[in-house]
Write a protein that holds these residues in place. Structure first.
Motif, PDB file in Angstrom:
ATOM      1  N   ALA A  39       0.942  -1.031  -0.012  1.00 43.98           N
ATOM      2  CA  ALA A  39       0.084  -0.141  -0.078  1.00 43.98           C
ATOM      3  C   ALA A  39       1.028   1.223   0.048  1.00 43.98           C
ATOM      4  O   ALA A  39       2.163   1.379   0.614  1.00 43.98           O
ATOM      5  CB  ALA A  39      -1.044   0.055   1.263  1.00 43.98           C
ATOM      6  N   ILE A  40       0.392   2.421  -0.714  1.00 40.82           N
ATOM      7  CA  ILE A  40       1.124   3.639  -0.588  1.00 40.82           C
ATOM      8  C   ILE A  40       0.226   4.849  -0.138  1.00 40.82           C
ATOM      9  O   ILE A  40      -0.718   5.167  -1.106  1.00 40.82           O
ATOM     10  CB  ILE A  40       1.751   3.969  -2.098  1.00 40.82           C
ATOM     11  N   LEU A  41       0.465   5.087   1.012  1.00 43.31           N
ATOM     12  CA  LEU A  41      -0.259   6.384   1.246  1.00 43.31           C
ATOM     13  C   LEU A  41       0.522   7.577   0.671  1.00 43.31           C
ATOM     14  O   LEU A  41       1.372   7.973   1.213  1.00 43.31           O
ATOM     15  CB  LEU A  41      -0.269   6.464   2.918  1.00 43.31           C
ATOM     16  N   ASN A  42      -0.132   8.277  -0.273  1.00 41.60           N
ATOM     17  CA  ASN A  42       0.487   9.163  -0.993  1.00 41.60           C
ATOM     18  C   ASN A  42      -0.004  10.628  -0.413  1.00 41.60           C
ATOM     19  O   ASN A  42      -1.143  11.016  -0.747  1.00 41.60           O
ATOM     20  CB  ASN A  42       0.315   9.156  -2.583  1.00 41.60           C
ATOM     21  N   GLN A  71      -5.344   7.623  -0.178  1.00 38.09           N
ATOM     22  CA  GLN A  71      -5.248   8.955   0.166  1.00 38.09           C
ATOM     23  C   GLN A  71      -6.053   9.213   1.434  1.00 38.09           C
ATOM     24  O   GLN A  71      -6.699   8.357   2.035  1.00 38.09           O
ATOM     25  CB  GLN A  71      -6.229   9.784  -0.968  1.00 38.09           C
ATOM     26  N   THR A  72      -5.890  10.420   2.031  1.00 37.03           N
ATOM     27  CA  THR A  72      -6.613  10.824   3.323  1.00 37.03           C
ATOM     28  C   THR A  72      -7.796  11.223   3.092  1.00 37.03           C
ATOM     29  O   THR A  72      -8.201  11.864   1.900  1.00 37.03           O
ATOM     30  CB  THR A  72      -5.766  12.047   4.215  1.00 37.03           C
ATOM     31  N   GLU A  86     -10.725   9.545  -7.437  1.00 37.03           N
ATOM     32  CA  GLU A  86     -11.819   8.530  -7.437  1.00 37.03           C
ATOM     33  C   GLU A  86     -11.561   7.347  -8.120  1.00 37.03           C
ATOM     34  O   GLU A  86     -11.905   6.264  -7.800  1.00 37.03           O
ATOM     35  CB  GLU A  86     -13.117   9.215  -8.121  1.00 37.03           C
ATOM     36  N   LYS A  87     -10.774   7.206  -9.054  1.00 39.20           N
ATOM     37  CA  LYS A  87     -10.735   6.163  -9.990  1.00 39.20           C
ATOM     38  C   LYS A  87      -9.803   5.167  -9.425  1.00 39.20           C
ATOM     39  O   LYS A  87      -9.988   3.987  -9.330  1.00 39.20           O
ATOM     40  CB  LYS A  87     -10.322   6.528 -11.362  1.00 39.20           C
ATOM     41  N   PHE A  88      -8.638   5.532  -8.910  1.00 37.16           N
ATOM     42  CA  PHE A  88      -7.417   4.962  -8.631  1.00 37.16           C
ATOM     43  C   PHE A  88      -7.022   4.858  -7.093  1.00 37.16           C
ATOM     44  O   PHE A  88      -6.141   3.758  -6.744  1.00 37.16           O
ATOM     45  CB  PHE A  88      -6.191   5.457  -9.334  1.00 37.16           C
ATOM     46  N   TYR A  91      -9.735   5.033   0.316  1.00 42.65           N
ATOM     47  CA  TYR A  91      -9.811   5.586   1.718  1.00 42.65           C
ATOM     48  C   TYR A  91      -9.102   4.574   2.570  1.00 42.65           C
ATOM     49  O   TYR A  91      -9.413   3.308   2.510  1.00 42.65           O
ATOM     50  CB  TYR A  91     -10.862   6.242   2.212  1.00 42.65           C
ATOM     51  N   PHE A  92      -8.734   4.962   3.654  1.00 38.81           N
ATOM     52  CA  PHE A  92      -8.051   4.064   4.641  1.00 38.81           C
ATOM     53  C   PHE A  92      -9.200   3.234   5.143  1.00 38.81           C
ATOM     54  O   PHE A  92      -8.942   1.852   5.535  1.00 38.81           O
ATOM     55  CB  PHE A  92      -7.277   4.713   5.911  1.00 38.81           C
ATOM     56  N   ASP A  93     -10.402   3.550   5.590  1.00 47.26           N
ATOM     57  CA  ASP A  93     -11.408   3.119   6.030  1.00 47.26           C
ATOM     58  C   ASP A  93     -11.812   1.736   5.032  1.00 47.26           C
ATOM     59  O   ASP A  93     -12.359   0.556   5.409  1.00 47.26           O
ATOM     60  CB  ASP A  93     -12.642   3.967   6.160  1.00 47.26           C
TER      61      ASP A  93
END
Length: 308
Positions: A39-42, A71-72, A86-88, A91-93
């Motif tokens: 996973a990458i949190l960008n 993303q956050t 929206e496409k790629f 969210y963390f949840d």
């Protein structure tokens, strides 16, 4: 390492044109192996650029890597098309009930703020805590490294009189460590930050090792003894022109910013910057994937154990 990503992601075309092996999801499904889940949190403002940079170094070895972009929710990027997010992106949840072999947390242009004043700090704290039990090894970059050192070990960051900006030489402190295996005794890496983490604060934590450092830029590669947590204070992933783009951006804002050190030949901004760090970046990212993750991660991800 063949990256398993959608054909529509901009990085697919970029990396394919560079002769880097990327694999679409349909082809990956025909191969009877378990890919590494990364996973990458960008947190970078220009997310497509950061995607391309990181995926480049997660590529071209014999094992599949399945990428999940995060993303956050508490802050939406203003510099990336919402359609792309929206496409790629998730969210963390949407992934917090999953487990991952690896997680990358990028830098972010918020380093002059106190950690608690960052809009998504509470969400990031939740992700840091979740990673202890659900990720085998987490790689934190630049501000992401500072934030994680603060959250996990209460290590502060300090403002600098002048921005550390440019390409700096580093020395390897521990040659036989997995993360630094294959690095030259002296190697180069870009930095771009207004704050720093002090070596003496890191050395007070018994579980942390400074594996590589720079006389000018300070501690660079920091890791726990088991390599479940890795912290890189610079930007090995940067492209040739990334520092140039940051320099032009800051100048256009009327900021007082020096020319990046050791970057433009003869400090002439009209000349093409020289890349001195690509080999080191390939080695470090490859070592992280191979030695810190692939050689040690459980085949059954649900068996990942909780950190400390």
């Amino acid at each position: 390492m063949p990256i398993k990503i959608p054909k529509e992601l901009p990085a697919f075309k970029v990396l394919s044109n560079e002769n880097i092996f990327v694999m679409n999801i349909e082809r990956a499904q025909t191969q009877d192996i378990r890919p590494l889940k990364i996973a990458i949190l960008n947190l970078m403002p220009i997310k497509i650029q950061a995607e391309n940079q990181l995926l480049r170094y997660l590529s071209n070895t014999p094992i599949q890597v399945e990428i999940t972009l995060l993303q956050t929710k508490t802050y939406t990027s203003q510099n990336t098309p919402i359609e792309h997010l929206e496409k790629f992106y998730n969210y963390f949840d949407e992934v917090k009930n999953e487990k991952f072999d690896g997680l990358i947390i990028t830098g972010a242009p918020v380093e002059t703020l106190k950690f608690e004043d960052v809009a998504y700090w509470k969400e990031l704290e939740e992700i840091f805590e979740w990673s202890r039990e659900n990720v085998f090894s987490t790689l934190h970059i630049c501000w992401g490294a500072q934030a994680a050192l603060y959250y996990h070990y209460n290590i502060e960051k300090y403002p600098l009189d002048k921005k550390i900006f440019g390409v700096f030489s580093h020395k390897v402190n521990k040659i036989n460590e997995d993360l630094t295996r294959g690095l030259d005794d002296i190697f180069y890496a870009p930095h771009s930050r207004h704050t720093t983490t002090l070596k003496e604060d890191i050395e007070k934590v018994k579980d942390l090792d400074i594996l590589a450092e720079s006389e000018e830029a300070g501690a660079f590669i920091i890791a726990t003894r088991d390599k479940r947590q890795v912290f890189i204070t610079g930007h090995l992933e940067y492209d040739r022109d990334t520092l140039m783009g940051e320099y032009i951006r800051d100048c256009s804002k009327g900021m007082e910013v020096a020319i990046p050190k050791n970057y433009f030949p003869n400090d002439n901004i009209d000349e093409t910057p020289l890349v001195k760090w690509r080999g080191s970046a390939n080695i470090v990212f490859g070592n992280w994937l191979n030695y810190c993750i692939y050689q040690n991660t459980p085949f059954e991800l649900e068996k990942i154990n909780k950190l400390y």
